[in-house]
Design a protein around this motif. Structure first.
Motif, PDB file in Angstrom:
ATOM      1  N   GLY A   1       0.649  -1.179   0.105  1.00  0.00           N
ATOM      2  CA  GLY A   1      -0.043   0.017  -0.270  1.00  0.00           C
ATOM      3  C   GLY A   1       0.921   1.359  -0.085  1.00  0.00           C
ATOM      4  N   SER A   2       1.913   1.176   0.785  1.00  0.00           N
ATOM      5  CA  SER A   2       2.909   2.304   0.927  1.00  0.00           C
ATOM      6  C   SER A   2       3.337   2.709  -0.472  1.00  0.00           C
ATOM      7  N   LEU A   3       3.979   1.408  -1.227  1.00  0.00           N
ATOM      8  CA  LEU A   3       4.757   1.638  -2.615  1.00  0.00           C
ATOM      9  C   LEU A   3       3.894   2.097  -3.471  1.00  0.00           C
ATOM     10  N   LEU A   4       2.529   1.780  -3.367  1.00  0.00           N
ATOM     11  CA  LEU A   4       1.669   2.031  -4.499  1.00  0.00           C
ATOM     12  C   LEU A   4       1.149   3.612  -4.576  1.00  0.00           C
ATOM     13  N   VAL A   5       1.328   4.267  -3.249  1.00  0.00           N
ATOM     14  CA  VAL A   5       1.202   5.793  -3.231  1.00  0.00           C
ATOM     15  C   VAL A   5       2.496   6.213  -3.835  1.00  0.00           C
ATOM     16  N   GLY A   6       3.621   5.851  -3.840  1.00  0.00           N
ATOM     17  CA  GLY A   6       4.623   6.778  -4.312  1.00  0.00           C
ATOM     18  C   GLY A   6       4.767   6.395  -5.863  1.00  0.00           C
ATOM     19  N   LEU A   7       4.618   5.258  -6.112  1.00  0.00           N
ATOM     20  CA  LEU A   7       4.574   4.788  -7.402  1.00  0.00           C
ATOM     21  C   LEU A   7       3.490   5.235  -8.418  1.00  0.00           C
ATOM     22  N   THR A   8       2.320   5.477  -7.904  1.00  0.00           N
ATOM     23  CA  THR A   8       1.135   6.081  -8.749  1.00  0.00           C
ATOM     24  C   THR A   8       1.462   7.456  -8.863  1.00  0.00           C
ATOM     25  N   PHE A   9       1.959   8.100  -7.862  1.00  0.00           N
ATOM     26  CA  PHE A   9       2.030   9.571  -7.897  1.00  0.00           C
ATOM     27  C   PHE A   9       3.190   9.938  -9.017  1.00  0.00           C
ATOM     28  N   ALA A  10       4.301   8.961  -8.819  1.00  0.00           N
ATOM     29  CA  ALA A  10       5.197   9.217  -9.824  1.00  0.00           C
ATOM     30  C   ALA A  10       4.832   8.913 -11.167  1.00  0.00           C
ATOM     31  N   LYS A  11       3.998   7.919 -11.535  1.00  0.00           N
ATOM     32  CA  LYS A  11       3.610   7.654 -12.979  1.00  0.00           C
ATOM     33  C   LYS A  11       2.755   8.740 -13.378  1.00  0.00           C
ATOM     34  N   GLY A  12       1.702   9.325 -12.481  1.00  0.00           N
ATOM     35  CA  GLY A  12       0.850  10.509 -12.900  1.00  0.00           C
ATOM     36  C   GLY A  12       1.805  11.728 -13.306  1.00  0.00           C
ATOM     37  N   LEU A  13       2.534  12.099 -12.465  1.00  0.00           N
ATOM     38  CA  LEU A  13       3.618  13.265 -12.644  1.00  0.00           C
ATOM     39  C   LEU A  13       4.238  13.124 -13.827  1.00  0.00           C
ATOM     40  N   ALA A  14       4.948  11.660 -14.248  1.00  0.00           N
ATOM     41  CA  ALA A  14       5.643  11.547 -15.443  1.00  0.00           C
ATOM     42  C   ALA A  14       4.806  11.843 -16.821  1.00  0.00           C
TER      43      ALA A  14
END
Ligand code: KG4
Ligand code: ZN
Length: 364
Positions: free
Chosen positions: A86-99
């Motif tokens: 759950g923690s990983l998903l927050v960072g990963l999803t945010f990074a993808k969206g920003l990219a």
């Protein structure tokens, strides 16, 4: 090239910026200490919620610190695993969206590789080059891994796992022993703080004998020996007093803890720390005999331990540590691990998912 690093694998929300010349321009870490300390450990659901709350302000703060804007970014690096899903998903999803919105590449990074690159980054910034091949010991709350690391001329790094813990990670053993003794969470820094007040040779605790791979490690025997000692030495009242103190005041001073700790407890703490570290030093010394390594990198939260640093520094080869700030989880290490790969135009695609059990090994 400006690279934004994002790390959210456990209980710290972190963002960092590395700029031209591999220069660390910003490093922001939002701790979730206040959320988890009352539970005596990280509660995964609460961790994800806190990451959601913190991620945007933390990234904004990192950009401000680096004196750049979103538009200046050339790439984003983000932890893809291992860690809490759950923690990983927050960072990963945010990074993808920003990219996607900035139309720039993003790259998933292994958290353990990140810990190793915290050290590489800081040595580079001092204009010192670590001699490779090297051994890398990553000791934190989630991992105790020993790697053989090779570096190619174009800064491609390859890792071979030499040994790992078969049960608790080193930091986990520190945290569990601290909890058993009525100390707060995380216990590693508290044990580090109290150990100099005890005699490390006072309590005889067993060293581990491993069957099979001699570079593997185990902390269950040591933990049980501490538990047995606590039961035999009748420490219950003292432990209850400390527990009450930490409930009332989660961050007491060293003097306040010393007031409610007997010589017997301090000796036990010092002896535990000494034995736990000896186990690590022995593995590294043995691996240095077996492998053609020229230096040792020690990283991860437990690398902040002052006793550990002292014992490793007495070894007869170069040993490199991160600064205290980059020992525990941070995003500078994620951006640092990504930087040479991004320079080689490596990138992840949008199908990248969080990998809670991701391993690190690219050499056989
Ligand atoms: O690297 P890290 O921040 O997170 C993980 O990737 O797990 O490491 C946290 C761990 C905790 O178990 C904490 O107790 C331990 O590192 N730690 C220490 C010290 N500072 C943090 N252990 C011993 N001595 C310290 N000074
Ligand atoms: Zn870590």
């Amino acid at each position: 090239m400006y690279v934004l690093g994002i790390e959210s694998s456990c209980d710290e929300t972190a963002a960092a910026v590395i700029g031209p010349g591999h220069k660390l321009l910003a490093n922001v870490v939002a701790s979730q200490f206040d959320t988890h300390q009352r539970y005596g450990g990280v509660v995964p659901e609460l961790a994800s919620r806190e990451h959601l709350r913190a991620i945007v302000p933390v990234v904004r703060q990192a950009l401000e610190q680096a004196a750049i804007t979103y538009k200046d970014l050339n790439a984003i690096a983000v932890t893809e695993g291992p860690g809490l899903v759950g923690s990983l998903l927050v960072g990963l999803t945010f990074a993808k969206g920003l990219a996607v919105s900035l139309r720039i590449p993003f790259l998933g990074i292994n958290h353990i590789e990140g810990h190793i690159h915290a050290v590489v980054l800081e040595q580079q910034s001092k204009n010192r080059q670590i001699k490779f091949p090297a051994l890398a010991l990553v000791v934190s709350g989630g991992h105790s891994h020993l790697f053989f690391v090779e570096q190619s001329p174009d800064f491609e790094y390859r890792y071979r796992l030499l040994g790992r813990t078969r049960d608790d990670a080193a930091g986990e053993a520190f945290d569990k022993v601290a909890k058993l003794l009525g100390l707060g969470y995380p216990g590693g820094p508290l044990i580090d703080q109290l150990a100099p007040h005890g005699d490390p040779r006072a309590v005889s605790l067993p060293n581990v004998r491993m069957k099979g791979n001699q570079l593997d490690l185990s902390y269950s025997g040591l933990k049980t020996a501490v538990l047995r000692h606590v039961q035999q030495a009748n420490m219950d009242d003292e432990i209850r007093t400390r527990r009450r103190m930490f409930l009332k005041k989660p961050r007491p001073t060293t003097d306040e803890i010393l007031l409610v700790s007997s010589k017997g407890t301090l000796d036990l703490i010092a002896s535990f720390q000494q034995t736990a570290i000896e186990e690590l030093v022995r593995r590294v010394a043995r691996a240095m005999e077996q492998e053609p390594a020229k230096a040792v990198i020690v990283s991860g939260g437990v690398a902040a331990n002052s006793g550990l640093r002292r014992q490793f520094e007495s070894l007869p080869y170069p040993v490199y540590f991160p600064s205290l700030k980059l020992s525990t989880d941070n995003a500078a290490m994620i951006a640092a691990a990504a930087y040479p790969r991004l320079e080689r135009r490596e990138q992840s695609d949008m199908s990248l998912t969080a990998k809670p059990g991701l391993a690190l090994s690219s050499l056989e």
